[in-house]
Design an enzyme around this catalytic site. Structure first.
Site, PDB file in Angstrom:
ATOM      1  N   HIS A 407       0.815  -1.222   0.000  1.00 32.01           N
ATOM      2  CA  HIS A 407       0.000   0.000   0.000  1.00 32.01           C
ATOM      3  C   HIS A 407       0.847   1.270   0.000  1.00 32.01           C
ATOM      4  CE1 HIS A 407      -3.731   1.938  -0.075  1.00 32.01           C
ATOM      5  NE2 HIS A 407      -4.365   1.315   0.900  1.00 32.01           N
ATOM      6  N   ASP A 411      -2.391   1.448  -4.531  1.00 34.59           N
ATOM      7  CA  ASP A 411      -3.654   1.713  -3.846  1.00 34.59           C
ATOM      8  C   ASP A 411      -4.696   0.668  -4.234  1.00 34.59           C
ATOM      9  OD1 ASP A 411      -2.643   3.975  -2.582  1.00 34.59           O
ATOM     10  OD2 ASP A 411      -3.130   5.264  -4.287  1.00 34.59           O
TER      11      ASP A 411
END
Length: 435
Positions: A407, A411
């Site tokens: 992350h 995304d």
């Protein structure tokens, strides 16, 4: 008769040494050309060293658990030929035993590489064996620097570190380093592992070398990358039908089996081409976008350990080429025939947890990649299908996929869309695809 020095061969870019695991022959044994004579281990892979000549092993120069460098002699063989033994050895000595200046030139760049793997500073050199012992015993860099090494150029040997461990409990605790200014950021310090009680009847099984490496890499991967996982269920009925139609023809033509993995790899490669920012690595505050698509293939070994051979330039291979590459890597992985370069350079990894009957998993991202796909078992289930005449319930082949991604740079939109594209390619697999 003449003497021949068996040298540790080159094992791929960045691999400059190996640890001797076991000798398959003893001194005095006769060996034939291409016989595997010794098993070795690097930080990447275990492999065998064959002899390029036939002869008799008269001297083993590197014993079990000792570390040898590429180009260094590990054994002396007596072979047919003319010339004195001293001349034969003298001729090969420069290649086998580089001088101190040459060794320094070779090793100084490697110190930083080795250090980055274990988070030690660049002025501390550790062999793979010593490194693993230090990690297992939670020996800090400060402690390591206090050990007097008896190896080449004062390096710490296995005997040095084992002696230190044996006497460690009787030594006074190291004095804490002075506290630095508050403005200087300090790295987080891990608390020492808790002592686990051992009860009567419990069995203590020491980790082998590969398990220690796996454990270290998995912990680091979770510490480095914040993991997020997306899931999707895919109808792979067309894939199953296509494979059933082509597997007998392929096996008859190529002499090997057609598994589902080439199809999965092909779908992943297409999705990576759609979303190239999944094929990246993180270097500090920079993102390195990879040109090549090299697919790692998590493979379980007979001893229960795990290794990840790599399909290089998977985007340039046909389905048939992928099938052959996958079968070859899987066979050599399970038979300890992989070369170190076979496990290097992956840019994305696939883990087939379905081969163990699992529906899904949440895989750990191998560093320095930023994503990994887990493929679950293919199961027949009733599913709702939309037809021109309305919705119907039919028996379909369904499969879960789970996509873990880093992350920091991936995304949910990118990670989720990439997974959806793999899903779409598999659900819409063309039954007329040629193999």
């Amino acid at each position: 008769m003449a003497e021949y020095k068996l040298l540790l061969p080159s094992m791929g870019e960045g691999v400059m040494e190996a640890t001797i695991i076991t000798w398959l022959f003893n001194e005095g044994d006769n060996v034939k050309e291409d016989d595997s004579v010794v098993e070795i281990a690097t930080d990447k892979v275990d492999s065998d060293v064959p002899t390029p000549v036939s002869g008799k092993i008269v001297k083993i120069l590197k014993q079990k658990d000792e570390v040898a460098k590429v180009g260094e002699a590990i054994a002396i063989l007596e072979i047919e030929g003319e010339g004195s033994a001293s001349e034969e050895v003298k001729t090969e000595t420069p290649a086998a035993t580089p001088d101190a200046e040459t060794l320094k030139a070779i090793e100084e760049p490697l110190q930083t590489v080795a250090a980055s793997n274990v988070e030690f500073s660049g002025d501390l050199y550790l062999s793979p064996l010593v490194k693993s012992i230090a990690q297992q015993e939670n020996i800090s860099e400060t402690e390591l620097k206090s050990i007097k090494g008896n190896g080449l150029e004062g390096r710490i040997t296995k005997e040095d570190i084992l002696a230190y461990v044996a006497n460690r409990g009787s030594k006074p605790a190291q004095q804490a380093a002075p506290v630095q200014a508050a403005s200087t950021p300090q790295p987080a310090v891990s608390a020492p592992a808790a002592t686990i009680p051992v009860n009567a009847g419990d069995e203590i099984i020491p980790m082998d070398r590969m398990r220690k490496i796996i454990a270290e890499n998995m912990v680091k991967a979770k510490q480095i990358a914040p993991h997020v996982t997306s899931f999707i269920e895919t109808d792979v009925t067309n894939v199953v039908k296509w494979r059933n139609k082509n597997k007998a023809v392929f096996e008859k033509r190529e002499g090997e089996k057609l598994t589902f993995m080439p199809i999965f790899v092909k779908a992943v490669v297409k999705a990576i081409q759609d979303f190239p920012m999944i094929n990246v690595s993180v270097n500090g505050e920079n993102i390195i976008k990879k040109k090549n698509i090299n697919i790692g293939m998590a493979t379980a070994l007979p001893d229960g350990n795990l290794i990840v051979p790599v399909i290089k330039n998977a985007d340039q291979l046909s389905l048939s080429g992928l099938a052959k590459a996958i079968n070859d890597l899987a066979y050599r992985a399970r038979n300890k025939k992989l070369r170190p370069e076979d496990t290097q350079g992956a840019t994305y990894t696939i883990s087939n947890v379905g081969s163990f009957g699992n529906l899904m998993g949440t895989p750990i991202i191998p560093q320095p990649q930023v994503a990994i796909l887990a493929i679950g078992a293919i199961v027949k289930k009733p599913a709702v299908l939309e037809t021109a005449d309305g919705d119907v319930i039919a028996i379909r082949n369904l499969m879960f996929m789970s996509h873990s991604y880093d992350h920091r740079v991936v995304d949910g939109s990118l990670g989720g869309m990439m997974l959806k594209h793999v899903h779409d390619y598999l659900e819409n697999w063309d039954l007329n695809t040629e193999i």
